[in-house]
Design a protein around this motif. Structure first.
Motif, short mmCIF file in Angstrom:
data_model
loop_
_atom_site.label_atom_id
_atom_site.label_comp_id
_atom_site.label_asym_id
_atom_site.label_seq_id
_atom_site.Cartn_x
_atom_site.Cartn_y
_atom_site.Cartn_z
N ALA A 1 38.21 38.89 29.41
CA ALA A 1 38.58 40.15 30.04
C ALA A 1 39.18 39.93 31.43
N LEU A 2 38.58 39.02 32.21
CA LEU A 2 39.10 38.76 33.55
C LEU A 2 40.47 38.08 33.50
N GLU A 3 40.62 37.15 32.58
CA GLU A 3 41.90 36.47 32.43
C GLU A 3 43.00 37.47 32.11
N SER A 4 42.71 38.42 31.23
CA SER A 4 43.69 39.45 30.88
C SER A 4 44.02 40.33 32.09
N LYS A 5 42.99 40.68 32.86
CA LYS A 5 43.23 41.51 34.05
C LYS A 5 44.06 40.75 35.07
N TYR A 6 43.76 39.48 35.28
CA TYR A 6 44.55 38.67 36.21
C TYR A 6 46.02 38.64 35.79
N ARG A 7 46.26 38.39 34.51
CA ARG A 7 47.64 38.28 34.03
C ARG A 7 48.38 39.61 34.20
N ALA A 8 47.67 40.71 33.95
CA ALA A 8 48.31 42.02 34.10
C ALA A 8 48.66 42.28 35.56
N LEU A 9 47.78 41.91 36.48
CA LEU A 9 48.06 42.11 37.90
C LEU A 9 49.23 41.25 38.36
N LEU A 10 49.27 40.00 37.91
CA LEU A 10 50.36 39.11 38.31
C LEU A 10 51.69 39.58 37.73
N SER A 11 51.65 40.09 36.52
CA SER A 11 52.86 40.63 35.91
C SER A 11 53.35 41.84 36.67
N SER A 12 52.43 42.72 37.03
CA SER A 12 52.79 43.92 37.80
C SER A 12 53.32 43.55 39.17
N ASP A 13 52.68 42.54 39.78
CA ASP A 13 53.12 42.10 41.12
C ASP A 13 54.53 41.52 41.05
N GLU B 1 25.61 34.44 42.34
CA GLU B 1 25.95 33.03 42.34
C GLU B 1 26.23 32.53 40.91
N THR B 2 25.36 32.93 39.97
CA THR B 2 25.54 32.52 38.58
C THR B 2 26.81 33.13 38.00
N HIS B 3 27.05 34.41 38.30
CA HIS B 3 28.24 35.09 37.79
C HIS B 3 29.51 34.35 38.23
N VAL B 4 29.63 34.05 39.52
CA VAL B 4 30.83 33.39 40.02
C VAL B 4 30.97 31.99 39.43
N GLN B 5 29.86 31.29 39.29
CA GLN B 5 29.90 29.95 38.71
C GLN B 5 30.42 30.00 37.27
N ARG B 6 29.85 30.88 36.45
CA ARG B 6 30.23 30.90 35.04
C ARG B 6 31.67 31.35 34.86
N VAL B 7 32.11 32.30 35.64
CA VAL B 7 33.51 32.74 35.57
C VAL B 7 34.43 31.60 36.02
N SER B 8 34.10 30.95 37.13
CA SER B 8 34.96 29.89 37.68
C SER B 8 35.05 28.71 36.72
N GLU B 9 33.91 28.27 36.20
CA GLU B 9 33.93 27.13 35.28
C GLU B 9 34.61 27.50 33.96
N GLY B 10 34.46 28.75 33.53
CA GLY B 10 35.14 29.18 32.31
C GLY B 10 36.64 29.19 32.47
N LEU B 11 37.12 29.59 33.64
CA LEU B 11 38.56 29.59 33.91
C LEU B 11 39.10 28.16 34.00
N VAL B 12 38.34 27.27 34.63
CA VAL B 12 38.76 25.86 34.72
C VAL B 12 38.88 25.26 33.32
N ALA B 13 37.93 25.59 32.44
CA ALA B 13 37.96 25.07 31.08
C ALA B 13 39.21 25.51 30.32
N ARG B 14 39.83 26.59 30.77
CA ARG B 14 41.06 27.08 30.13
C ARG B 14 42.32 26.58 30.82
N GLY B 15 42.15 25.67 31.75
CA GLY B 15 43.31 25.04 32.38
C GLY B 15 43.75 25.66 33.69
#
Length: 360
Positions: free
Chosen positions: A343-355, A18-32
């Motif tokens: 790290a997750l943001e980079s992985k997301y961008r790489a997957l979207l680019s590949s897709d 629960e904490t992991h998902v919260q911190r990742v989600s809020e961190g991504l929101v903070a980046r727009g």
């Protein structure tokens, strides 16, 4: 990016995933980024639809026998509807159905899985149910475009059990919050050992209590609540250390750093962990940790500010405590949530680019 996170529970529910998902989600929101979390923990005490710190939350009703699995068929439908407007779906926790349901609902969207996998359960019935669930879980992981493990130990277990090659992105930590903590001031000025976590048998607090008989110079503070507390209290009385064991119950997050900072050592003697967040918190607060060489805790045993043991009899634990309290912590840097989101943001961008490149 528009990101859909899927998990079994989300704050105000407490827990490591629960904490992991919260911190990742809020961190991504903070980046727009726009983040929606879909969970299986709807109840009368939370809203079905809400927004917390910029994160949109959709809660589905489900059943969780024994507090496990969180079967909520509505998750697949909600994910399918929300995925139509999402760039990517990221599901968490192999040990609950929402990950498998997210794999179905994601359809053609890039799909990421963070299993938080610990291989088995300490509960016999739950372990048998996990065996029945394995074909479903295996298929969900194999559908993933990327699998993320939170430890090297988890990565090896995923490879061994499912033939899945995962990238390792450890859990993060608010290092600043812990490293500047003031040691807890107790009315009883005696050195203390600390155990933190849900009070269930597999967490191993009973081993710390038994070892206290050979450690007359220490008290033991136990932070956490759970169904095993009555057995632990009875054990403390039976072995004659009840006057030196203090059960604190739930400890507020704001008070934990001081509690860690004041301890001579933190004892993490669990058999089932996918990471070991309390160990990271303890080290950040300057307190060395004694860990059981089981599950992902084996990864911590290799650090110079931790000591690992494979046996948990009172003599072994007591001897290890006398050695671990001499260690300095933290010996090396600990990962932060900022690094995890990077790290997750980079992985997301790489997957979207590949897709995008794979589309006609």
């Amino acid at each position: 990016m528009k990101i859909l996170q899927v998990t079994h529970r989300y704050p105000p529910r407490a827990g490591g995933v629960e904490t992991h998902v919260q911190r990742v989600s809020e961190g991504l929101v903070a980046r727009g980024h726009r983040v929606t979390v879909v969970t299986a923990d709807a109840g009368s005490d939370v809203s079905r639809r809400e927004r917390r710190n910029g994160v949109r939350i959709r809660r589905c009703r489900g059943v969780a026998p024994g507090g496990a699995f969180h079967f909520a068929p509505g998750v697949a439908r909600v994910v399918a509807d929300a995925a139509a407007d999402a760039d990517l779906v990221h599901a968490h926790n192999y040990h609950s159905f929402p990950l498998a349901l997210a794999a179905l609902g994601a359809k053609s969207r890039p799909f990421v899985a963070t299993p938080h996998y610990h291989g088995s359960s300490a509960d016999g019935l739950r372990d048998r149910l996990l065996g029945l669930y394995r074909p479903v879980g295996r298929e969900a992981l194999r559908r993933a475009d990327a699998v993320v493990a939170v430890s090297e130990w988890e990565r090896e277990r995923l490879r061994r059990d499912f033939g899945v090659d995962a990238a390792v992105i450890p859990n993060g930590l608010d290092v600043d919050r812990f490293e500047n903590a003031t040691p807890l001031a107790r009315e009883r000025p005696r050195p203390y050992l600390l155990a933190v976590g849900r009070l269930v048998e597999y967490k191993g607090v009973q081993h710390a209590i038994r070892a206290l008989t050979a450690l007359p110079e220490y008290d033991l503070l136990v932070a956490g609540s759970g169904p095993y507390r009555p057995e632990l209290e009875t054990l403390a009385r039976d072995v004659g250390v009840a006057d030196r064991v203090e059960f604190l119950g739930y400890v507020d997050d704001d008070d934990l750093p001081n509690l860690y900072a004041g301890a001579a050592a933190h004892l993490a003697l669990s058999t089932h962990e996918a990471y070991g967040m309390t160990v990271a918190e303890s080290l950040a607060a300057g307190t060395p940790a004694l860990v059981r060489e089981a599950g992902a805790l084996v990864d911590w045993a290799g650090r110079p500010d931790c000591l690992g043991i494979s046996r948990v009899d009172p003599e072994t634990v007591a001897d290890a405590v006398r050695r671990v309290v001499e260690l300095d912590a933290p010996a090396t840097l600990l990962p932060t949530w900022t690094e995890v989101v990077d790290a997750l943001e980079s992985k997301y961008r790489a997957l979207l680019s590949s897709d995008a490149e794979g589309r006609p």
